[in-house]
Scaffold this active site. Structure first.
Site, PDB file in Angstrom:
ATOM      1  N   HIS A 185     -25.424 -59.803  26.332  1.00  0.00           N
ATOM      2  CA  HIS A 185     -25.689 -58.561  25.595  1.00  0.00           C
ATOM      3  C   HIS A 185     -25.377 -58.710  24.104  1.00  0.00           C
ATOM      4  CE1 HIS A 185     -25.909 -53.885  25.727  1.00  0.00           C
ATOM      5  NE2 HIS A 185     -26.339 -54.377  24.562  1.00  0.00           N
ATOM      6  N   ARG A 235     -31.984 -52.437  28.365  1.00  0.00           N
ATOM      7  CA  ARG A 235     -30.735 -52.188  29.084  1.00  0.00           C
ATOM      8  C   ARG A 235     -30.875 -52.774  30.484  1.00  0.00           C
ATOM      9  NH1 ARG A 235     -28.506 -51.650  24.910  1.00  0.00           N
ATOM     10  NH2 ARG A 235     -27.473 -49.810  24.072  1.00  0.00           N
TER      11      ARG A 235
HETATM   12  P1  NDP Z   1     -36.436 -46.249  19.240  1.00  0.00           P
HETATM   13  O1  NDP Z   1     -35.948 -44.906  19.631  1.00  0.00           O
HETATM   14  O2  NDP Z   1     -36.799 -46.492  17.816  1.00  0.00           O
HETATM   15  O3  NDP Z   1     -37.732 -46.629  20.090  1.00  0.00           O
HETATM   16  C1  NDP Z   1     -37.819 -46.355  21.454  1.00  0.00           C
HETATM   17  C2  NDP Z   1     -39.259 -46.593  21.893  1.00  0.00           C
HETATM   18  O4  NDP Z   1     -39.345 -46.392  23.303  1.00  0.00           O
HETATM   19  C3  NDP Z   1     -40.240 -45.600  21.241  1.00  0.00           C
HETATM   20  O5  NDP Z   1     -41.435 -46.239  20.921  1.00  0.00           O
HETATM   21  C4  NDP Z   1     -40.478 -44.582  22.365  1.00  0.00           C
HETATM   22  O6  NDP Z   1     -41.738 -43.923  22.293  1.00  0.00           O
HETATM   23  C5  NDP Z   1     -40.422 -45.480  23.576  1.00  0.00           C
HETATM   24  N1  NDP Z   1     -40.123 -44.704  24.785  1.00  0.00           N
HETATM   25  C6  NDP Z   1     -39.000 -44.021  25.105  1.00  0.00           C
HETATM   26  N2  NDP Z   1     -39.139 -43.395  26.291  1.00  0.00           N
HETATM   27  C7  NDP Z   1     -40.382 -43.687  26.721  1.00  0.00           C
HETATM   28  C8  NDP Z   1     -41.126 -43.322  27.861  1.00  0.00           C
HETATM   29  N3  NDP Z   1     -40.612 -42.541  28.839  1.00  0.00           N
HETATM   30  N4  NDP Z   1     -42.387 -43.781  27.977  1.00  0.00           N
HETATM   31  C9  NDP Z   1     -42.932 -44.552  27.009  1.00  0.00           C
HETATM   32  N5  NDP Z   1     -42.267 -44.937  25.887  1.00  0.00           N
HETATM   33  C10 NDP Z   1     -41.015 -44.501  25.752  1.00  0.00           C
HETATM   34  O7  NDP Z   1     -35.337 -47.289  19.730  1.00  0.00           O
HETATM   35  P2  NDP Z   1     -35.010 -48.729  19.134  1.00  0.00           P
HETATM   36  O8  NDP Z   1     -36.256 -49.498  19.012  1.00  0.00           O
HETATM   37  O9  NDP Z   1     -34.151 -48.604  17.938  1.00  0.00           O
HETATM   38  O10 NDP Z   1     -34.111 -49.324  20.308  1.00  0.00           O
HETATM   39  C11 NDP Z   1     -34.629 -49.475  21.606  1.00  0.00           C
HETATM   40  C12 NDP Z   1     -33.567 -49.891  22.597  1.00  0.00           C
HETATM   41  O11 NDP Z   1     -33.226 -51.266  22.445  1.00  0.00           O
HETATM   42  C13 NDP Z   1     -32.230 -49.185  22.505  1.00  0.00           C
HETATM   43  O12 NDP Z   1     -32.274 -47.885  23.030  1.00  0.00           O
HETATM   44  C14 NDP Z   1     -31.338 -50.111  23.300  1.00  0.00           C
HETATM   45  O13 NDP Z   1     -31.423 -49.764  24.674  1.00  0.00           O
HETATM   46  C15 NDP Z   1     -31.970 -51.483  23.089  1.00  0.00           C
HETATM   47  N6  NDP Z   1     -31.129 -52.345  22.243  1.00  0.00           N
HETATM   48  C16 NDP Z   1     -30.603 -53.484  22.777  1.00  0.00           C
HETATM   49  C17 NDP Z   1     -29.839 -54.325  22.012  1.00  0.00           C
HETATM   50  C18 NDP Z   1     -29.328 -55.603  22.572  1.00  0.00           C
HETATM   51  O14 NDP Z   1     -28.542 -56.299  21.905  1.00  0.00           O
HETATM   52  N7  NDP Z   1     -29.734 -55.993  23.759  1.00  0.00           N
HETATM   53  C19 NDP Z   1     -29.555 -54.046  20.602  1.00  0.00           C
HETATM   54  C20 NDP Z   1     -30.150 -52.828  20.139  1.00  0.00           C
HETATM   55  C21 NDP Z   1     -30.915 -52.017  20.939  1.00  0.00           C
HETATM   56  P3  NDP Z   1     -42.099 -42.955  21.051  1.00  0.00           P
HETATM   57  O15 NDP Z   1     -42.203 -43.878  19.844  1.00  0.00           O
HETATM   58  O16 NDP Z   1     -43.396 -42.362  21.392  1.00  0.00           O
HETATM   59  O17 NDP Z   1     -40.973 -41.983  20.933  1.00  0.00           O
HETATM   60  C1  OXD Z   2     -27.408 -51.405  20.807  1.00  0.00           C
HETATM   61  C2  OXD Z   2     -26.861 -52.576  21.500  1.00  0.00           C
HETATM   62  O1  OXD Z   2     -27.868 -50.479  21.473  1.00  0.00           O
HETATM   63  O2  OXD Z   2     -26.231 -53.427  20.838  1.00  0.00           O
HETATM   64  O3  OXD Z   2     -27.401 -51.396  19.560  1.00  0.00           O
HETATM   65  O4  OXD Z   2     -27.058 -52.718  22.705  1.00  0.00           O
END
Ligand code: NDP
Ligand code: OXD
Length: 311
Positions: free
Chosen positions: A274, A226
């Site tokens: 994005h 983000r």
């Molecule tokens: P998940 O919930 O599967 O994974 C999130 C990861 O972040 C987990 O490994 C989690 O740790 C880690 N995490 C969260 N908070 C912390 C912290 N404080 N310290 C350390 N690690 C942390 O999410 P996704 O992989 O499905 O998606 C991730 C992000 O990608 C979305 O939230 C979104 O913001 C972004 N995104 C962007 C898109 C784009 O087009 N640009 C499209 C889709 C998503 P743990 O495994 O231990 O819980």
């Molecule tokens: C998502 C995105 O979070 O598209 O899936 O940003």
């Protein structure tokens, strides 16, 4: 066949493709939201940008499917009924396209494509040397659904991959770092830093000058998490001093990025609007249908957001 109503809201630009994809799923009746629609009996809502008052006005709502993986916008909406589970989007199309984006940008940085572009622009024949992929440590902030899939892709290209998450992971070939205390070791000497974190109070501003200083000099940054993960004011100074050599940004603190924003004109910042990845209408709806099937059968929904944690 008994059809399940799925209300579609807050993503009008995707409506036509979703209506088309829903034709292949006879068990789902996709209902585009419009003011005045009879909301009684609707149990499932698929929403992206929160439509003011809608979730609270659905008397029979059982689950809210977020249109994307990132749920910070939904969670910031105080109207969401606390008893309704929010399911974040985890589906193979979204995951596949994100891992392609990460691989594409990693190879771009590995090959220092900007040097070739600059040389071509100047009509200069300038072969250059590339280090082997196995000599370029790559680190992924966020080792969840998307981070793990990206790690798998990078491993097949022989990059040494580190991952940082809240909890420790046991993934073949990936060096796992967990929690704030291990962040400096995770960052230390990385050549390419990738952000695939959710936006929460703990992760806001995590891409800042202090953390860039741990990376190898001349490292690259790829942010597809983000916009607010990056302290935008720290990026150009890091590029100017050479601590960072280039950046790929898909997300911004303000979207659409205003035309006067200096990032547009920086030769070492490559930007996409994005859309590193998006839900795939066909596989996304199939996944929602699968989850509704589970829910109707009395099984727990998967990928339910922990509202306290924020993802
Ligand atoms: P998940 O919930 O599967 O994974 C999130 C990861 O972040 C987990 O490994 C989690 O740790 C880690 N995490 C969260 N908070 C912390 C912290 N404080 N310290 C350390 N690690 C942390 O999410 P996704 O992989 O499905 O998606 C991730 C992000 O990608 C979305 O939230 C979104 O913001 C972004 N995104 C962007 C898109 C784009 O087009 N640009 C499209 C889709 C998503 P743990 O495994 O231990 O819980
Ligand atoms: C998502 C995105 O979070 O598209 O899936 O940003």
């Amino acid at each position: 066949m008994n059809q399940t109503k799925l209300l579609f809201a807050g993503a009008d630009e995707y409506l036509a493709t979703f209506v088309e994809a829903a034709r292949t799923l006879p068990e789902i009746e996709l209902l585009p939201y419009e003011p005045g629609l009879d909301l009684k009996g609707i149990e499932y809502l698929l929403m992206w940008r929160p439509v003011p008052g809608l979730a609270a006005a659905l008397p029979d709502l059982k689950a809210l499917f977020c249109f994307g993986a990132g749920v910070e916008r939904l969670l910031a909406n105080p109207e969401l009924p606390p008893h309704v589970p929010i399911v974040r989007m985890v589906e193979p199309g979204l995951t596949q396209v994100m891992s392609e984006y990460i691989l594409w940008q990693t190879l771009r940085h590995h090959r220092r494509i900007w040097e070739l572009e600059e040389a071509q622009e100047a009509g200069r024949w300038a072969p250059h040397w590339y280090p082997a992929a196995w000599d370029l440590p790559v680190g992924i902030l966020g080792l969840g659904e998307l981070g793990q899939a990206a790690a798998q892709k990078l491993l097949t290209f022989d990059f040494p991959v580190r991952g940082w998450s809240r909890s420790r992971k046991n993934l073949a070939g990936v060096k796992s770092f967990a929690g704030a205390a291990e962040l400096p070791d995770f960052l230390s000497g990385l050549e390419i830093l990738i952000c695939l974190l959710p936006l929460t109070p703990e992760t806001t501003g995590i891409l800042h000058a202090g953390h860039f200083a741990h990376l190898a000099r001349g490292a690259s940054l790829i942010n597809a998490g983000r916009g607010l993960h990056l302290v935008e004011a720290d990026l150009q100074p890091a590029l100017a001093t050479g601590q960072l050599v280039a950046a790929s940004l898909d997300v911004f603190s303000q979207e659409p990025l205003p035309p006067e924003h200096p990032f547009w004109r920086h030769p070492r910042i490559f930007m996409t609007p994005h859309n590193a990845s998006d839900i795939n209408p066909a596989s996304g709806l199939r996944e929602i249908s699968r989850q509704i099937g589970r829910h109707r059968a009395g099984l727990p929904l998967e990928h339910v957001v922990d509202r306290q944690r924020g993802y």
